[in-house]
Each structure stands twice: as C-alpha cells, then as structure tokens.
Scaffold this motif. Structure first.
Motif, mmCIF file in Angstrom:
data_model
loop_
_atom_site.group_PDB
_atom_site.id
_atom_site.type_symbol
_atom_site.label_atom_id
_atom_site.label_comp_id
_atom_site.label_asym_id
_atom_site.label_seq_id
_atom_site.Cartn_x
_atom_site.Cartn_y
_atom_site.Cartn_z
ATOM 1 N N THR A 8 0.856 -1.190 0.000
ATOM 2 C CA THR A 8 0.000 0.000 0.000
ATOM 3 C C THR A 8 0.891 1.238 0.000
ATOM 4 O O THR A 8 1.176 1.801 1.041
ATOM 5 N N PRO A 9 1.389 1.671 -1.144
ATOM 6 C CA PRO A 9 2.383 2.731 -1.189
ATOM 7 C C PRO A 9 1.793 4.101 -0.899
ATOM 8 O O PRO A 9 1.379 4.822 -1.789
ATOM 9 N N ALA A 10 1.756 4.451 0.383
ATOM 10 C CA ALA A 10 1.239 5.772 0.735
ATOM 11 C C ALA A 10 2.133 6.460 1.749
ATOM 12 O O ALA A 10 1.709 7.390 2.398
ATOM 13 N N SER A 11 3.371 5.980 1.861
ATOM 14 C CA SER A 11 4.232 6.465 2.938
ATOM 15 C C SER A 11 5.191 7.539 2.480
ATOM 16 O O SER A 11 6.309 7.627 2.940
ATOM 17 N N GLN A 12 4.784 8.372 1.563
ATOM 18 C CA GLN A 12 5.696 9.379 1.053
ATOM 19 C C GLN A 12 5.370 10.790 1.553
ATOM 20 O O GLN A 12 5.657 11.778 0.901
ATOM 21 N N GLY A 13 4.789 10.888 2.720
ATOM 22 C CA GLY A 13 4.609 12.192 3.346
ATOM 23 C C GLY A 13 3.506 13.035 2.761
ATOM 24 O O GLY A 13 3.503 14.237 2.918
ATOM 25 N N GLN A 14 2.546 12.438 2.055
ATOM 26 C CA GLN A 14 1.500 13.233 1.416
ATOM 27 C C GLN A 14 0.181 13.173 2.187
ATOM 28 O O GLN A 14 -0.759 13.859 1.856
ATOM 29 N N HIS A 22 8.895 1.753 4.799
ATOM 30 C CA HIS A 22 10.130 1.041 4.488
ATOM 31 C C HIS A 22 11.102 1.098 5.659
ATOM 32 O O HIS A 22 11.067 2.010 6.487
ATOM 33 N N SER A 23 11.978 0.120 5.683
ATOM 34 C CA SER A 23 13.106 0.184 6.623
ATOM 35 C C SER A 23 14.359 -0.249 5.882
ATOM 36 O O SER A 23 15.034 0.578 5.276
ATOM 37 N N HIS A 30 8.813 3.898 -8.358
ATOM 38 C CA HIS A 30 7.663 4.791 -8.271
ATOM 39 C C HIS A 30 7.577 5.517 -6.927
ATOM 40 O O HIS A 30 6.780 6.440 -6.773
ATOM 41 N N GLU A 31 8.388 5.101 -5.960
ATOM 42 C CA GLU A 31 8.398 5.780 -4.666
ATOM 43 C C GLU A 31 9.620 6.694 -4.505
ATOM 44 O O GLU A 31 9.798 7.297 -3.447
#
Length: 501
Positions: A8-14, A22-23, A30-31
């Motif tokens: 669920t790629p939503a961890s980019q501060g938006q 990620h760790s 795309h991220e």
C-alpha cells in the motif's frame, strides 16, 4: 520481498502524519520522489549544530590558535566529506540503505562486524549529545538529566518513527531556525562584541596558542572523523532519489553542504575555545547571546536545542536501520512499520541509559576527543573496503534481491575478502594509534611515537584496507555475478542497478 509500503504505497509524506513503511528493504522506482535540490541543505543542517562547534575545541586544547584550528578543521572536514559524498551516490543507484549494500563485501552475516562499528557511531553521537545537553542545561537552568532526556528524546523519537519524508521536512525547518541564530553568534565574534574570558586568579599563566604539528594533525583528524562518521548514513537519505539522479551533481551537493557548515561551526568553536576557554558549548553560547542583548542567551540555547532535534532523530533512524539489519542477518525479518517502531524504541532506551550513566559518573565529555578518534579508527577500514568495491571492483553492479536472501545468495554468509581486508587494515592501524585526552596520553602506538605522536593511523587504514581488498578481489568471479545480475534484470527489471561505473 515486499514491505507494507510496497503493498500500500502511501508512505511518502503526502497524507498527514503517515508513518514511513520502508526500513531496510529496496525502494521501488515509483516511490523515489525526493529531489536532488534537497540534499545540499539537508547535509548542511546535519553539521550546522552546536555539537560541531565542540570539534573546534580540540585545537585550542592541544595548543592551536583559533586561526590554525579553523584551517586544520576545514581541511579535515573537507577530507572526510569526500568519502561521505561518494557513499551518497550509492543511494539512488541501488535504492538501499548503506549497510544492506555492505553485505556484498562482508557477507549476509559477516556484515555484523561493521554493523557493530556503525551502531557504536550512531548511538555514540546521541549519547555524547545528550551528555552535552544534560551538563549545559544543568549549569544554566538547573534541569535534571531525566528532564533533558525526555525533552529531547520524545520529539526526536516521534520524528524517527514518522520516517524519511518528515526527517527531510524538519531539517528544512531547522535550517530556518539555525541560520539566523548562528549568523548572530558569528557576527558577535567577528564584530568583537564578546570579550575574552578574564584570567582566573592564582592560575598558572598558560602558554600562548599558536601552531604545532601534533595539534594540527589532531584537529585535522577530528574534523575528518566527524564527516567520515556520516558515511554510513548518507545513502539512507539519498535512496529515495530517482535512479537517474546525476551522480556528480549529488556528490557535489553533499560535499558542499556538509563541508561548508562543518567548517563554519568549527571556526566558531575554535574561537570560543581560545578566547572564552569554553569547555561547555551551551554555556558558551548562552554567554555569547547575553553579551549581545539581555535574555538573548536563553533564546540562543532554546533555539539551539530545538534546531538540533532532527539530528538526534537522524541518529536514531540510522541506528534503527543498523539494528534491524543485524538481527535480519541471523533471523529473517519482515521490515514492517511495527518492526521499525520497536527497533527505534530499543535504540532510544539504550542511548538514554548509557548517557545517564556517563553523566552520573562525572566523566562527562572528557571522552569527546577519544570518542572522535576511536570512531574514525573503526570506520576507516569499512569505508575503504566499501568504496573500493563499489567504484573499482564491482563498479556499481549488484544483484539486489540477493542482499535479502539468507541462503543461496551470491555474496555468501561470510564475505572473507571484506572481513580479512577490514581486519588487516585495522591491525595495521594499531601501531599508529594516537589517542589523547586533551594533552594527557591515553594510548600512543610505537610507530606513532617514532613520528612525534602525529596521528597517521587513519591514512594507514584507508590505504591498507583499500589495497588489501582490491588485491583479494583479483580472484573474484565477476563474470558469474554478472550472469546472475543480467538474469535478474530480464526477469525483474525494477531491480536493475543501472549500467555501473
């Protein structure tokens, strides 16, 4: 290998206070939303701190004037930043944290050797910083050590948990706070608004500060070690840059940002050390602010600590990556946000506990010079091996999925070439070790004594480790690795590491 963020790629501060997903895993294309323009300011702020000023205390403590302290510290910072900046170029090229990439040289499990050294650096920085703040705030405002620990570590821990994007945002805010603050401090020094500390009654007359080779090399080594110590950090914060980021421009941005602010702060610290005989940096900054305007000293100290919180968080963040990598080397871990949070909390409790122990022991920062030098000794063989492998042996060509395979990976459990080269370099350094506590000798190796106790151990370690690793790799089957890499690129093109160097 997928983390929660990949599902669920939503961890980019938006999306508000989204926690980074990620760790220690690979960052897919795309991220990769960072911009090259953020790197220079980020690393400028990383060194634009009160702790960097304490590096300038080294020179006056060993006989250097503030002018020679500035020259030696600037040259040292620039030398150390070269290694730091070249490590930074690995982030966008591979999309990995720095210490995961080190599995190529040291093996899936063998990397634990260098992980211990880097964890010592990450945790050590925060421990020294906490002791500095405990001592300074106790002297100035009678704060207890636990009050200081809570006031500093709670917000820094939250920031480290939120992760990469929020780290970059708060570094930008820190720049807005610290630039005018240290601008005023520097102006006060240059304009002569601060008078020299009066001589202490009945104290012996100290010899005038000037130039000594031993002092010059000691200050150079302190500056170099300070930024070489950032080498294990850099790709942790550049791995979200797009894969096609221009390596030369990235290296230049990191170099200019980290070296300019480092040289500036060392120069101010050298002046405070010579003219105010400063040993407690927060007390010294309070005196500088108070000399400009009433109550400004308190404001200077408050903003100094507030602006420093992102740096504390950065050390926690990278220590967390190192700790997870170490555990993952022996027991496979799914790098979820929950794992990140537990690792961060473990790191924080360790750092606070050790800092409290040092503070209550009364030894305080008498270990600062020793810590900086020993830190350099542990990191030099690693950075030599890592950069030699990346630029001269494998030339940026790595089988990225194999970094995460506990078994049947092409790098093996124990990378004998990297481990042997590290140990050869470290052992070669020992006779050249030159460790002082101020002017008091702690340990000086026999060969160091023959050259006047000038610290050349770091240079020996760089050359010996790098050359040893290169020679050991002459028997490395790179063609076999290349076949594996090309197969990965055909079947999983998102894992490609580009065309190398």
């Amino acid at each position: 290998m997928k983390s929660d963020a990949q599902k669920t790629p939503a961890s980019q501060g938006q999306n508000g206070l989204e926690i980074e997903g990620h760790s220690i895993d690979f960052i897919p294309d795309h991220e990769r939303t960072d911009k090259l323009s953020t790197q220079g300011p980020f690393w400028f702020v990383g060194n634009f701190t009160f702790f960097t000023m304490t590096i300038g205390f080294v020179g006056p403590s060993v006989g250097l004037s503030s002018l020679w302290t500035t020259i030696a510290g600037t040259l040292g910072i620039m030398f150390g930043t070269l290694f730091m900046a070249f490590h930074g170029s690995q982030g966008p090229h591979l999309g990995l944290p720095q210490m995961i990439q080190s599995r190529a040289q040291f093996g899936y499990r063998g990397v634990v050797l260098v992980l211990l050294a880097t964890l010592f650096v990450f945790a050590g920085f925060n421990i020294v910083n906490l002791v500095l703040m405990m001592q300074g705030l106790k002297t100035l405002f009678a704060w207890g050590p636990m009050q200081v620990a809570l006031a500093v570590t709670v917000p820094a821990t939250i920031l480290a948990i939120l992760g990469h994007d929020w780290m970059h945002k708060t570094f930008k805010w820190s720049l807005f706070l610290s630039l005018p603050l240290y601008g005023i401090v520097t102006l006060a020094v240059l304009m002569g608004w601060i008078h020299d500390a009066p001589p202490v009654a009945n104290a012996p007359v100290a010899a005038p500060l000037g130039f000594t080779w031993i002092g010059f090399i000691a200050q150079f080594a302190a500056g170099a070690s300070y930024n070489i110590a950032y080498a294990p950090y850099v790709s942790d914060y550049s791995r979200y840059l797009p894969k096609n980021t221009h390596s030369g421009k990235l290296i230049a941005a990191v170099f200019l940002g980290a070296s300019l602010s480092g040289a500036w702060m060392i120069a101010v610290g050298g002046w405070l050390g010579e003219h105010l005989h400063a040993t407690d940096i927060l007390v010294a900054l309070n005196s500088v602010g108070a000399s400009v305007a009433p109550q400004l000293g308190t404001v200077v100290v408050a903003i100094t600590i507030l602006a420093f919180l992102p740096v504390i968080a950065m050390n926690i963040y990278s220590a967390k990556l190192t700790a997870i990598t170490g555990v993952d080397s022996f027991k496979k871990i799914n790098p979820t946000p929950k794992v990140r949070i537990w690792a961060i909390l473990g790191v924080v409790f360790l750092q606070v506990g050790v800092a409290m122990g040092i503070y209550t022991s009364g030894s305080g920062l008498s270990v600062l010079n020793i810590y900086l030098v020993v830190m350099l000794y542990f990191l030099v063989p690693w950075t030599a091996v890592n950069l030699t492998d990346y630029f001269f042996v494998r030339k940026g060509r790595y089988a990225i999925p194999h970094f995460f395979l506990p078994h049947d990976n092409i790098y093996g459990h124990w990378g004998s070439r990297g481990l042997i080269a590290y140990l050869i370099g470290f052992i070669a350094m020992i006779p050249f070790f030159t460790i002082f506590n101020g002017t008091e000798e702690v340990y000086v190796g026999p060969l160091a004594k023959m050259i006047g106790s000038v610290d050349m151990a770091w240079l020996v370690g760089l050359i010996v480790s790098g050359v040893a690793y290169y020679l050991l790799c002459l028997t490395l089957d790179l063609e076999k690795e290349e076949k594996v890499i090309r197969h990965i690129e055909k079947t999983s093109p998102h894992f490609t590491a580009g065309e190398g160097w």
